[in-house]
Design an enzyme around this catalytic site. Structure first.
Site, PDB file in Angstrom:
ATOM      1  N   ARG A 264     -13.753  -8.494   2.385  1.00  0.00           N
ATOM      2  CA  ARG A 264     -12.329  -8.258   2.080  1.00  0.00           C
ATOM      3  C   ARG A 264     -11.531  -9.498   2.476  1.00  0.00           C
ATOM      4  NH1 ARG A 264     -10.265  -3.036   1.904  1.00  0.00           N
ATOM      5  NH2 ARG A 264      -8.372  -4.138   1.277  1.00  0.00           N
TER       6      ARG A 264
ATOM      7  N   CYS B 247     -16.372   2.005   1.033  1.00  0.00           N
ATOM      8  CA  CYS B 247     -15.194   1.160   1.288  1.00  0.00           C
ATOM      9  C   CYS B 247     -14.743   1.246   2.736  1.00  0.00           C
ATOM     10  CB  CYS B 247     -14.057   1.557   0.353  1.00  0.00           C
ATOM     11  SG  CYS B 247     -13.667   3.324   0.396  1.00  0.00           S
TER      12      CYS B 247
ATOM     13  N   HIS C 196      -7.527   0.733  -6.148  1.00  0.00           N
ATOM     14  CA  HIS C 196      -7.727  -0.085  -4.942  1.00  0.00           C
ATOM     15  C   HIS C 196      -8.429  -1.372  -5.383  1.00  0.00           C
ATOM     16  CE1 HIS C 196      -7.933  -1.214  -0.896  1.00  0.00           C
ATOM     17  NE2 HIS C 196      -8.764  -0.316  -0.385  1.00  0.00           N
TER      18      HIS C 196
ATOM     19  N   GLN D 192     -10.332  -3.869  -3.016  1.00  0.00           N
ATOM     20  CA  GLN D 192     -11.624  -3.330  -2.580  1.00  0.00           C
ATOM     21  C   GLN D 192     -12.711  -3.670  -3.594  1.00  0.00           C
ATOM     22  OE1 GLN D 192     -12.126  -1.394   0.401  1.00  0.00           O
ATOM     23  NE2 GLN D 192     -14.220  -1.903  -0.137  1.00  0.00           N
TER      24      GLN D 192
ATOM     25  N   ARG E  87       0.877  -1.187   0.000  1.00  0.00           N
ATOM     26  CA  ARG E  87       0.000   0.000   0.000  1.00  0.00           C
ATOM     27  C   ARG E  87       0.903   1.222   0.000  1.00  0.00           C
ATOM     28  NH1 ARG E  87      -5.159   1.569   3.715  1.00  0.00           N
ATOM     29  NH2 ARG E  87      -6.037   0.154   2.166  1.00  0.00           N
TER      30      ARG E  87
ATOM     31  N   ASP F  64     -17.237   7.539  -0.964  1.00  0.00           N
ATOM     32  CA  ASP F  64     -15.953   7.394  -0.269  1.00  0.00           C
ATOM     33  C   ASP F  64     -15.604   8.770   0.302  1.00  0.00           C
ATOM     34  OD1 ASP F  64     -13.405   6.582   0.567  1.00  0.00           O
ATOM     35  OD2 ASP F  64     -12.547   6.515  -1.450  1.00  0.00           O
TER      36      ASP F  64
HETATM   37  N1   CP Z   1     -11.211   0.033   2.786  1.00  0.00           N
HETATM   38  C1   CP Z   1      -9.934  -0.026   3.208  1.00  0.00           C
HETATM   39  O1   CP Z   1      -9.008  -0.317   2.432  1.00  0.00           O
HETATM   40  O2   CP Z   1      -9.742   0.188   4.532  1.00  0.00           O
HETATM   41  P1   CP Z   1      -8.349   0.437   5.247  1.00  0.00           P
HETATM   42  O3   CP Z   1      -7.779   1.723   4.707  1.00  0.00           O
HETATM   43  O4   CP Z   1      -8.664   0.509   6.707  1.00  0.00           O
HETATM   44  O5   CP Z   1      -7.418  -0.704   4.923  1.00  0.00           O
HETATM   45  N1  NVA Z   2      -9.947   6.819  -1.291  1.00  0.00           N
HETATM   46  C1  NVA Z   2      -9.548   6.395   0.029  1.00  0.00           C
HETATM   47  C2  NVA Z   2      -9.840   4.946   0.228  1.00  0.00           C
HETATM   48  C3  NVA Z   2      -9.506   4.407   1.593  1.00  0.00           C
HETATM   49  C4  NVA Z   2      -9.754   2.938   1.712  1.00  0.00           C
HETATM   50  C5  NVA Z   2      -8.065   6.691   0.230  1.00  0.00           C
HETATM   51  O1  NVA Z   2      -7.285   6.470  -0.691  1.00  0.00           O
HETATM   52  O2  NVA Z   2      -7.705   7.159   1.308  1.00  0.00           O
END
Ligand code: CP
Ligand code: NVA
Length: 305
Positions: free
Chosen positions: A291, A263, A128, A131, A101, A223
């Site tokens: 997930r 999400c 993502h 997700q 990530r 989101d």
């Molecule tokens: N939806 C999601 O990826 O959550 P986190 O950022 O908590 O991993």
């Molecule tokens: N769009 C958000 C998603 C978090 C799961 C981010 O990138 O922070």
């Protein structure tokens, strides 16, 4: 089967359906997979915070007999303490897959290029994909066949929308999104999604009016207005996105039995109200649960000998 999972389109359309079938089996019969990844290790590189992604990957591999190693921002300091190439070369000698990530999507592609083991995108600024797998699996559980159904997106043209558009297109769905004109999604990604949707009998429609996007939708998705890394823009974005809140009045403009999706994490009172996120039609915690199952299926697909 693909070697890496950097974006949803790393999977062919048949492979995507196979992954959903495996997710269903893993969810129904977790005991059958208790030793499927015995002795296998997943390195988990996090340059951003996480609840769901971290816990579901680590729990998922543990439940299949393997282990996950959490590497936080202070641990390897991607590109600062050591080059991406050297990190990939080292990890490839020890572990069986790398989940990452990070910010720039080029770092995911770079890791995949230099790694001898599968690389999984656990969120980048652009995509993502994990997700999207869980989300469409969840929607399928609730609505049955997805082809021909409509998912509406209200909010920022961000990483989650990019992955939903590509995955929804692969599934023959109609994706309708409303964003402010200043925060539209990436044009190249949307064109790719549009081309796939056309082949699959679906469509991609962008507009600037939440009510237009949600009309006739089977599910409404939103989101946060400021994603991770955009914290300094949060106040400005609150003004820009004020008309893009998903509340009960907006949900009424979708189909009568429409589901609400997010999400998570949710900023309650901003992009969504409590009454929506806590409503009976909200499936946000089913998404979060799935997930785990979807990523177990993904790890089995990429890591099983
Ligand atoms: N939806 C999601 O990826 O959550 P986190 O950022 O908590 O991993
Ligand atoms: N769009 C958000 C998603 C978090 C799961 C981010 O990138 O922070």
């Amino acid at each position: 089967m693909p070697r890496h999972f950097r974006k949803v389109t790393d999977l062919s359309i048949p492979a995507l359906h196979e992954l959903f079938d495996l997710t269903r089996e893993v969810k129904r019969h977790p005991d059958r997979f208790g030793r499927a990844l015995e002795g296998r290790t997943l390195a988990m590189i996090f340059e951003k915070p996480s609840l769901r992604t971290r816990v579901t990957f680590q729990t998922g591999i543990f439940q299949m007999g393997g282990q996950g190693i959490y590497l936080g921002p202070a641990d390897i300091q991607l590109g600062k303490r050591e080059s991406l190439f050297d990190i990939a070369a080292n990890l490839s000698r020890w572990v069986d897959a790398i989940m990452i990530r990070t910010f720039g999507h080029h770092l995911i592609d770079g890791m995949a290029e230099h790694s001898d083991v599968p690389v999984i995108n656990g969120l980048s600024d652009k995509f993502h994909p994990c997700q999207a797998l869980a989300d469409f699996f969840t929607l399928q559980e609730h609505t049955g066949k997805l082809a021909g159904k409509t998912l509406a997106w209200v909010g920022d043209g961000n990483n989650v929308l990019h992955s939903l558009a590509l995955c929804g297109a692969m599934l023959g769905m109609h994706i309708r999104y409303a964003t402010p004109s200043t925060h539209v999604p990436d044009e190249a990604v949307m064109n790719e999604a549009r081309a796939i949707a056309k082949e699959m009998g679906g469509s991609i429609h962008g507009c600037f009016e939440p009510a237009e996007a949600v009309a006739g939708a089977h599910a409404v998705y939103t989101d946060v207005w400021a994603s991770m890394g955009q914290e300094s823009e949060a106040d400005e974005r609150k003004q820009i996105f004020a008309e893009f809140q998903v509340n009960a009045a907006l949900m009424q403009k979708a189909l009568p039995d429409a589901f609400f999706m997010h999400c998570l994490p949710a900023h309650r009172g901003e992009e969504v109200t409590d009454e929506v996120v806590d409503a009976g039609y909200s499936i946000v915690f089913d998404q979060a649960e799935n997930r785990l199952h979807a990523q177990k299926a993904l790890m089995l697909t990429l890591m099983r000998r």
